[in-house]
Design an enzyme around this catalytic site. Structure first.
Site, PDB file in Angstrom:
ATOM      1  N   ASP A 168      -4.861  -2.984   7.438  1.00 37.48           N
ATOM      2  CA  ASP A 168      -3.941  -1.867   7.668  1.00 37.48           C
ATOM      3  C   ASP A 168      -3.875  -0.873   6.528  1.00 37.48           C
ATOM      4  O   ASP A 168      -2.969  -0.056   6.458  1.00 37.48           O
ATOM      5  CB  ASP A 168      -2.537  -2.397   7.955  1.00 37.48           C
ATOM      6  N   HIS A 207      -1.034 -11.022   5.920  1.00 33.98           N
ATOM      7  CA  HIS A 207      -2.394 -10.942   6.449  1.00 33.98           C
ATOM      8  C   HIS A 207      -3.194 -12.239   6.342  1.00 33.98           C
ATOM      9  O   HIS A 207      -2.973 -13.159   7.123  1.00 33.98           O
ATOM     10  CB  HIS A 207      -3.119  -9.757   5.792  1.00 33.98           C
ATOM     11  N   GLU A 234      -8.144  -5.978  12.542  1.00 38.28           N
ATOM     12  CA  GLU A 234      -6.908  -6.748  12.421  1.00 38.28           C
ATOM     13  C   GLU A 234      -6.347  -7.086  13.795  1.00 38.28           C
ATOM     14  O   GLU A 234      -5.862  -8.202  14.027  1.00 38.28           O
ATOM     15  CB  GLU A 234      -5.881  -5.959  11.613  1.00 38.28           C
ATOM     16  N   GLU A 245       0.819  -1.218   0.000  1.00 34.43           N
ATOM     17  CA  GLU A 245       0.000   0.000   0.000  1.00 34.43           C
ATOM     18  C   GLU A 245       0.849   1.262   0.000  1.00 34.43           C
ATOM     19  O   GLU A 245       0.408   2.322  -0.453  1.00 34.43           O
ATOM     20  CB  GLU A 245      -0.975   0.024   1.186  1.00 34.43           C
TER      21      GLU A 245
END
Length: 268
Positions: free
Chosen positions: A153, A144, A243, A123
């Site tokens: 995130d 993840h 998360e 990202e």
């Protein structure tokens, strides 16, 4: 003419900062000059690093890249400590939000030059206005869903914004290396170049952008990033909370699985 580098350029262990005389800043992720393994210390330091980069008006263009033929290939989970501890996750949560917001707050054009593996925190690259990827580049999400935690995130926010929600969900639910060519077909990558040429092409684009007046450059970045920035502010804090809950549950599950072995060892 730029003759000295600001003091903050040397303050971050895993981010090499170098600015040329035209104001083009190259921010290179690295671990002792080699491909970057992401740690908790880096997570903390990047909050300040990207704040300072955004605040420094001498930075006219920002290029983010990685050392040793990779963007961000790996992560050291152990450095983050016990993520089931609310205090530990609170820091991770806050820093995770702040890093993305601070990158989004960079108010000049941002170019990502991606070589090799962008397998952790891709990202960061997707917050650039333009991604130049080498033919050898691959995008992935190692930490993840495949590891048992929610991709909360910002990776879903950025990938769904750039590639569309359906592609992002499929990519993150069954994470596999995504080639530069496929990422280009999805509209995530702007240009695919020969291996080893991503940074040089990014520099060429920087020269092109510098021909435009500074206020225009700055305001164009502000305009282009605004819709994604809104989503980051709206979604990432919530995503990181989800998360964190999944990380705590994963730790609990792992502890439960190891308990019989521990008890057996004690009674032996």
């Amino acid at each position: 003419m730029q003759t000295t580098q600001p003091a903050y350029f040397s303050q971050y262990r895993s981010l090499k900062l170098k600015r040329d005389d035209t104001g083009v800043l190259v921010a290179e992720f690295h671990s002792n000059g080699r491909p970057f393994t992401f740690t908790a210390q880096d997570h903390t330091e990047f909050v300040d690093a990207f704040y300072r980069i955004a605040q420094d008006r001498a930075n006219k263009i920002v290029i983010v890249t990685g050392a040793g033929g990779d963007f961000i290939p790996g992560i050291d989970f152990a450095t983050f400590g016990n993520v089931a501890d609310p205090g530990v996750w609170s820091q991770t949560h806050d820093e995770g939000c702040q890093i993305l917001e601070n990158i989004a707050n960079i108010r000049v054009p941002v170019i990502a030059a991606v070589e090799g593996r962008a397998h952790v925190h891709s990202e960061y690259a997707l917050l650039a206005n333009v991604i130049v990827a080498a033919e050898s580049a691959t995008f992935h999400d190692v930490p993840h869903f495949a590891g048992g935690i929610v991709p909360g995130d910002g990776i879903f926010t950025t990938w769904s914004y750039r590639a569309g929600a359906g592609r992002a969900e499929a990519f993150l639910l069954n994470p596999q290396p995504l080639t530069a060519r496929t990422a280009h077909e999805w509209g995530v990558v702007a240009e695919v170049v020969a291996k080893g040429k991503a940074l040089s092409r990014a520099r060429e684009l920087a020269v092109l952008y510098l021909k435009v007046p500074e206020v225009t450059r700055r305001n164009t970045r502000v305009h282009f990033i605004h819709p994604l920035k809104e989503r980051i502010v709206r979604e990432v804090g919530y995503g990181l909370s989800l998360e964190g809950a999944s990380a705590a549950d994963l730790v609990k599950s792992m502890q439960a699985q190891s308990q019989p072995v521990t008890e057996k060892t004690k009674s032996a």
